[in-house]
Design a protein around this motif. Structure first.
Motif, PDB file in Angstrom:
ATOM      1  N   THR A  53       0.822  -1.208   0.000  1.00 14.68           N
ATOM      2  CA  THR A  53       0.000   0.000   0.000  1.00 14.68           C
ATOM      3  C   THR A  53       0.861   1.266   0.000  1.00 14.68           C
ATOM      4  O   THR A  53       0.420   2.309  -0.468  1.00 14.68           O
ATOM      5  CB  THR A  53      -0.945   0.010   1.214  1.00 14.68           C
ATOM      6  N   GLU A  54       2.074   1.174   0.508  1.00 15.95           N
ATOM      7  CA  GLU A  54       3.004   2.294   0.469  1.00 15.95           C
ATOM      8  C   GLU A  54       3.627   2.340  -0.927  1.00 15.95           C
ATOM      9  O   GLU A  54       4.509   1.551  -1.267  1.00 15.95           O
ATOM     10  CB  GLU A  54       4.098   2.137   1.516  1.00 15.95           C
ATOM     11  N   GLY A  55       3.149   3.253  -1.755  1.00 15.97           N
ATOM     12  CA  GLY A  55       3.640   3.346  -3.127  1.00 15.97           C
ATOM     13  C   GLY A  55       2.845   2.544  -4.125  1.00 15.97           C
ATOM     14  O   GLY A  55       3.059   2.671  -5.337  1.00 15.97           O
ATOM     15  N   MET A  56       1.943   1.667  -3.663  1.00 15.94           N
ATOM     16  CA  MET A  56       1.077   0.867  -4.528  1.00 15.94           C
ATOM     17  C   MET A  56       1.867   0.145  -5.619  1.00 15.94           C
ATOM     18  O   MET A  56       1.689   0.368  -6.818  1.00 15.94           O
ATOM     19  CB  MET A  56      -0.026   1.732  -5.129  1.00 15.94           C
ATOM     20  N   THR A  57       2.775  -0.715  -5.191  1.00 13.56           N
ATOM     21  CA  THR A  57       3.552  -1.529  -6.116  1.00 13.56           C
ATOM     22  C   THR A  57       3.194  -3.004  -5.952  1.00 13.56           C
ATOM     23  O   THR A  57       2.871  -3.453  -4.847  1.00 13.56           O
ATOM     24  CB  THR A  57       5.057  -1.351  -5.875  1.00 13.56           C
ATOM     25  N   HIS A  58       3.250  -3.726  -7.046  1.00 14.94           N
ATOM     26  CA  HIS A  58       2.996  -5.169  -7.008  1.00 14.94           C
ATOM     27  C   HIS A  58       4.238  -5.876  -6.478  1.00 14.94           C
ATOM     28  O   HIS A  58       5.334  -5.664  -6.972  1.00 14.94           O
ATOM     29  CB  HIS A  58       2.654  -5.675  -8.408  1.00 14.94           C
ATOM     30  N   VAL A  59       4.063  -6.730  -5.442  1.00 21.12           N
ATOM     31  CA  VAL A  59       5.236  -7.321  -4.786  1.00 21.12           C
ATOM     32  C   VAL A  59       5.234  -8.834  -4.738  1.00 21.12           C
ATOM     33  O   VAL A  59       6.279  -9.442  -4.475  1.00 21.12           O
ATOM     34  CB  VAL A  59       5.386  -6.783  -3.348  1.00 21.12           C
ATOM     35  N   ASP A  60       4.098  -9.493  -5.005  1.00 22.36           N
ATOM     36  CA  ASP A  60       4.102 -10.950  -4.901  1.00 22.36           C
ATOM     37  C   ASP A  60       2.914 -11.528  -5.658  1.00 22.36           C
ATOM     38  O   ASP A  60       1.914 -10.838  -5.899  1.00 22.36           O
ATOM     39  CB  ASP A  60       4.036 -11.386  -3.435  1.00 22.36           C
ATOM     40  N   SER A  61       3.056 -12.810  -6.026  1.00 21.59           N
ATOM     41  CA  SER A  61       1.994 -13.492  -6.758  1.00 21.59           C
ATOM     42  C   SER A  61       2.033 -14.978  -6.417  1.00 21.59           C
ATOM     43  O   SER A  61       3.107 -15.563  -6.289  1.00 21.59           O
ATOM     44  CB  SER A  61       2.179 -13.299  -8.270  1.00 21.59           C
ATOM     45  N   HIS A  62       0.865 -15.550  -6.240  1.00 24.92           N
ATOM     46  CA  HIS A  62       0.762 -16.998  -6.017  1.00 24.92           C
ATOM     47  C   HIS A  62      -0.293 -17.543  -6.965  1.00 24.92           C
ATOM     48  O   HIS A  62      -1.481 -17.259  -6.820  1.00 24.92           O
ATOM     49  CB  HIS A  62       0.390 -17.319  -4.569  1.00 24.92           C
ATOM     50  N   SER A  63       0.123 -18.311  -7.958  1.00 20.70           N
ATOM     51  CA  SER A  63      -0.811 -18.849  -8.938  1.00 20.70           C
ATOM     52  C   SER A  63      -1.461 -20.128  -8.417  1.00 20.70           C
ATOM     53  O   SER A  63      -0.778 -21.036  -7.923  1.00 20.70           O
ATOM     54  CB  SER A  63      -0.097 -19.132 -10.257  1.00 20.70           C
ATOM     55  N   LEU A  64      -2.790 -20.198  -8.542  1.00 19.31           N
ATOM     56  CA  LEU A  64      -3.524 -21.419  -8.225  1.00 19.31           C
ATOM     57  C   LEU A  64      -3.722 -22.273  -9.471  1.00 19.31           C
ATOM     58  O   LEU A  64      -4.151 -23.423  -9.360  1.00 19.31           O
ATOM     59  CB  LEU A  64      -4.892 -21.064  -7.628  1.00 19.31           C
ATOM     60  N   GLY A  65      -3.435 -21.703 -10.621  1.00 18.43           N
ATOM     61  CA  GLY A  65      -3.568 -22.448 -11.864  1.00 18.43           C
ATOM     62  C   GLY A  65      -5.022 -22.752 -12.208  1.00 18.43           C
ATOM     63  O   GLY A  65      -5.947 -22.049 -11.794  1.00 18.43           O
ATOM     64  N   LEU A  66      -5.224 -23.814 -12.989  1.00 15.38           N
ATOM     65  CA  LEU A  66      -6.568 -24.236 -13.357  1.00 15.38           C
ATOM     66  C   LEU A  66      -7.244 -24.870 -12.151  1.00 15.38           C
ATOM     67  O   LEU A  66      -6.678 -25.741 -11.498  1.00 15.38           O
ATOM     68  CB  LEU A  66      -6.511 -25.241 -14.513  1.00 15.38           C
ATOM     69  N   MET A  67      -8.475 -24.430 -11.877  1.00 14.26           N
ATOM     70  CA  MET A  67      -9.188 -24.916 -10.697  1.00 14.26           C
ATOM     71  C   MET A  67     -10.556 -25.466 -11.102  1.00 14.26           C
ATOM     72  O   MET A  67     -11.366 -24.747 -11.698  1.00 14.26           O
ATOM     73  CB  MET A  67      -9.377 -23.783  -9.687  1.00 14.26           C
ATOM     74  N   ASP A  68     -10.823 -26.732 -10.773  1.00 11.30           N
ATOM     75  CA  ASP A  68     -12.154 -27.277 -11.010  1.00 11.30           C
ATOM     76  C   ASP A  68     -13.211 -26.542 -10.205  1.00 11.30           C
ATOM     77  O   ASP A  68     -14.384 -26.514 -10.579  1.00 11.30           O
ATOM     78  CB  ASP A  68     -12.196 -28.763 -10.641  1.00 11.30           C
ATOM     79  N   GLU A  69     -12.807 -25.939  -9.080  1.00 13.51           N
ATOM     80  CA  GLU A  69     -13.763 -25.227  -8.235  1.00 13.51           C
ATOM     81  C   GLU A  69     -14.349 -24.004  -8.927  1.00 13.51           C
ATOM     82  O   GLU A  69     -15.411 -23.527  -8.559  1.00 13.51           O
ATOM     83  CB  GLU A  69     -13.097 -24.788  -6.925  1.00 13.51           C
ATOM     84  N   GLY A  70     -13.654 -23.469  -9.922  1.00 11.09           N
ATOM     85  CA  GLY A  70     -14.174 -22.323 -10.653  1.00 11.09           C
ATOM     86  C   GLY A  70     -13.203 -21.165 -10.695  1.00 11.09           C
ATOM     87  O   GLY A  70     -11.978 -21.347 -10.635  1.00 11.09           O
ATOM     88  N   SER A  71     -13.747 -19.966 -10.766  1.00  9.43           N
ATOM     89  CA  SER A  71     -12.971 -18.739 -10.867  1.00  9.43           C
ATOM     90  C   SER A  71     -12.906 -18.076  -9.493  1.00  9.43           C
ATOM     91  O   SER A  71     -13.938 -17.807  -8.865  1.00  9.43           O
ATOM     92  CB  SER A  71     -13.649 -17.803 -11.877  1.00  9.43           C
ATOM     93  N   LEU A  72     -11.694 -17.808  -9.006  1.00  9.76           N
ATOM     94  CA  LEU A  72     -11.501 -17.211  -7.686  1.00  9.76           C
ATOM     95  C   LEU A  72     -12.106 -15.804  -7.641  1.00  9.76           C
ATOM     96  O   LEU A  72     -11.771 -14.956  -8.465  1.00  9.76           O
ATOM     97  CB  LEU A  72     -10.014 -17.144  -7.361  1.00  9.76           C
ATOM     98  N   THR A  73     -12.996 -15.557  -6.665  1.00 13.64           N
ATOM     99  CA  THR A  73     -13.585 -14.226  -6.525  1.00 13.64           C
ATOM    100  C   THR A  73     -13.244 -13.572  -5.194  1.00 13.64           C
ATOM    101  O   THR A  73     -13.117 -12.356  -5.117  1.00 13.64           O
ATOM    102  CB  THR A  73     -15.117 -14.273  -6.684  1.00 13.64           C
ATOM    103  N   TRP A  74     -13.095 -14.343  -4.111  1.00 14.50           N
ATOM    104  CA  TRP A  74     -12.769 -13.753  -2.803  1.00 14.50           C
ATOM    105  C   TRP A  74     -12.122 -14.798  -1.907  1.00 14.50           C
ATOM    106  O   TRP A  74     -12.275 -16.007  -2.127  1.00 14.50           O
ATOM    107  CB  TRP A  74     -14.021 -13.178  -2.129  1.00 14.50           C
ATOM    108  N   PHE A  75     -11.383 -14.340  -0.903  1.00 15.65           N
ATOM    109  CA  PHE A  75     -10.819 -15.247   0.103  1.00 15.65           C
ATOM    110  C   PHE A  75     -10.582 -14.469   1.386  1.00 15.65           C
ATOM    111  O   PHE A  75     -10.473 -13.248   1.394  1.00 15.65           O
ATOM    112  CB  PHE A  75      -9.530 -15.915  -0.396  1.00 15.65           C
ATOM    113  N   ASP A  76     -10.551 -15.207   2.491  1.00 14.51           N
ATOM    114  CA  ASP A  76     -10.380 -14.593   3.804  1.00 14.51           C
ATOM    115  C   ASP A  76      -9.676 -15.605   4.699  1.00 14.51           C
ATOM    116  O   ASP A  76      -9.672 -16.815   4.430  1.00 14.51           O
ATOM    117  CB  ASP A  76     -11.746 -14.221   4.386  1.00 14.51           C
ATOM    118  N   HIS A  77      -9.074 -15.115   5.775  1.00 12.42           N
ATOM    119  CA  HIS A  77      -8.472 -16.012   6.750  1.00 12.42           C
ATOM    120  C   HIS A  77      -9.535 -16.892   7.391  1.00 12.42           C
ATOM    121  O   HIS A  77     -10.645 -16.440   7.688  1.00 12.42           O
ATOM    122  CB  HIS A  77      -7.760 -15.207   7.842  1.00 12.42           C
ATOM    123  N   TYR A  78      -9.186 -18.162   7.615  1.00 11.14           N
ATOM    124  CA  TYR A  78     -10.088 -19.079   8.313  1.00 11.14           C
ATOM    125  C   TYR A  78      -9.248 -20.125   9.032  1.00 11.14           C
ATOM    126  O   TYR A  78      -8.516 -20.881   8.410  1.00 11.14           O
ATOM    127  CB  TYR A  78     -11.044 -19.751   7.327  1.00 11.14           C
TER     128      TYR A  78
END
Length: 298
Positions: A130-155
């Motif tokens: 958020t400081e400078g709004m730069t992209h710093v990391d990425s984690h690919s889930l690849g192809l998912m039978d579950e569908g298209s990722l729309t949201w996630f939260d800690h659980y």
């Protein structure tokens, strides 16, 4: 004298049967059909509205800023004045093409991204400072039978995650929006469980699916559809694979992604996509009266 264990066991069983201990056979045909309790309908109150050109997919918020999100762009705005103070913009049809929901944590925005409307569906988690709004990391889930990722939260020690399927040309031709569900993953993004959405709620969201979600401080799951100005409150079922719809909150936001305010746990920041606005909205308290309903933190 030697006792025969098998003969002794048979004798005990015969004695129990002759004594009349056996229970009567139930009439299963007389058992009533289960009917889920009707969700209570509540009303939220809009506190603030701010114009934001990026208010097309969702909103996020931290102590000092709110964030408007659309596909390949994030706008950073002062949460008091509404002034745009920064942002991130990627190339159109670039490597990040469909940002949907984000939440802020320790100076970083964690965002759901997918290749929607392309099929087969592939998704990733993208991280921005958020400081400078730069992209710093990425984690690919690849192809998912579950569908298209729309949201996630800690659980618990991992994640609770929403995936979408669609009834129109942007969906898999052999799956309807009913296949969009809520799943749990461990910290390494290995699936550990999940639930389907209630059928009546799936019909209400059609032809899309749940586009935003987060667990509130009350331990209930709040989800938005795609276009209807309603926020749905879900509980974990005591048994079975289907979430329980316990409340519908009417509000001035037409779905998509949202975030809870860290300064007030009954306030969310959401968008009005037709008006290109980010809105702070106070939610009413939600009671849990269904004996089969459980909070997610139970």
């Amino acid at each position: 004298m030697t006792l025969n264990i098998k003969s002794l066991g048979l004798g005990v069983a015969l004695a129990a049967g002759l004594s009349g201990i056996a229970a009567a056979q139930p009439d299963l045909r007389s058992i009533p059909v289960y009917e889920a309790p009707e969700p209570v309908v509540l009303r939220a109150v809009t506190l603030h509205s701010f114009p934001a050109v990026e208010a097309g997919q969702g909103a996020a918020v931290d102590d000092t800023h709110f964030y408007a999100i659309v596909n390949f762009a994030i706008g950073q705005y002062d949460r008091e004045s509404g002034e745009r103070v920064g942002g991130w913009i990627g190339p159109r049809r670039g490597l990040i093409g469909h940002l949907n929901s984000c939440f802020e944590e320790e100076g970083r925005l964690y965002c759901a991204n997918s290749n929607h409307p392309e099929v087969p569906m592939a998704s990733s988690v993208e991280v921005f400072e958020t400081e400078g709004m730069t992209h710093v990391d990425s984690h690919s889930l690849g192809l998912m039978d579950e569908g298209s990722l729309t949201w996630f939260d800690h659980y618990r020690d991992g994640w609770i995650v929403g995936f979408a399927h669609y009834n129109d040309e942007t969906g898999e031709p052999f799956k309807s929006n009913a296949y969009g569900g809520v799943h749990t993953f461990d910290a390494q993004w290995r699936r550990t469980g999940g639930w389907r959405l209630p059928p009546a709620l799936i019909e209400r969201m059609a032809p899309q699916a749940a586009s935003g979600g987060a667990i509130g401080s009350d331990g209930l799951l709040y989800v938005f559809g795609h276009h209807v100005p309603e926020l749905y409150v879900l509980a974990r079922p005591a048994m079975g694979p289907t979430l329980l719809h316990v409340a519908t909150i009417e509000l001035e936001a037409e779905g998509q992604a949202f975030a809870f305010d860290p300064a007030d746990d009954r306030v969310i920041w959401a968008i009005s996509r037709p008006n290109r606005e980010v809105r702070a909205i106070r939610l009413p308290e939600v009671s849990l009266t269904d004996p089969d309903a459980r909070r997610f933190d139970d």
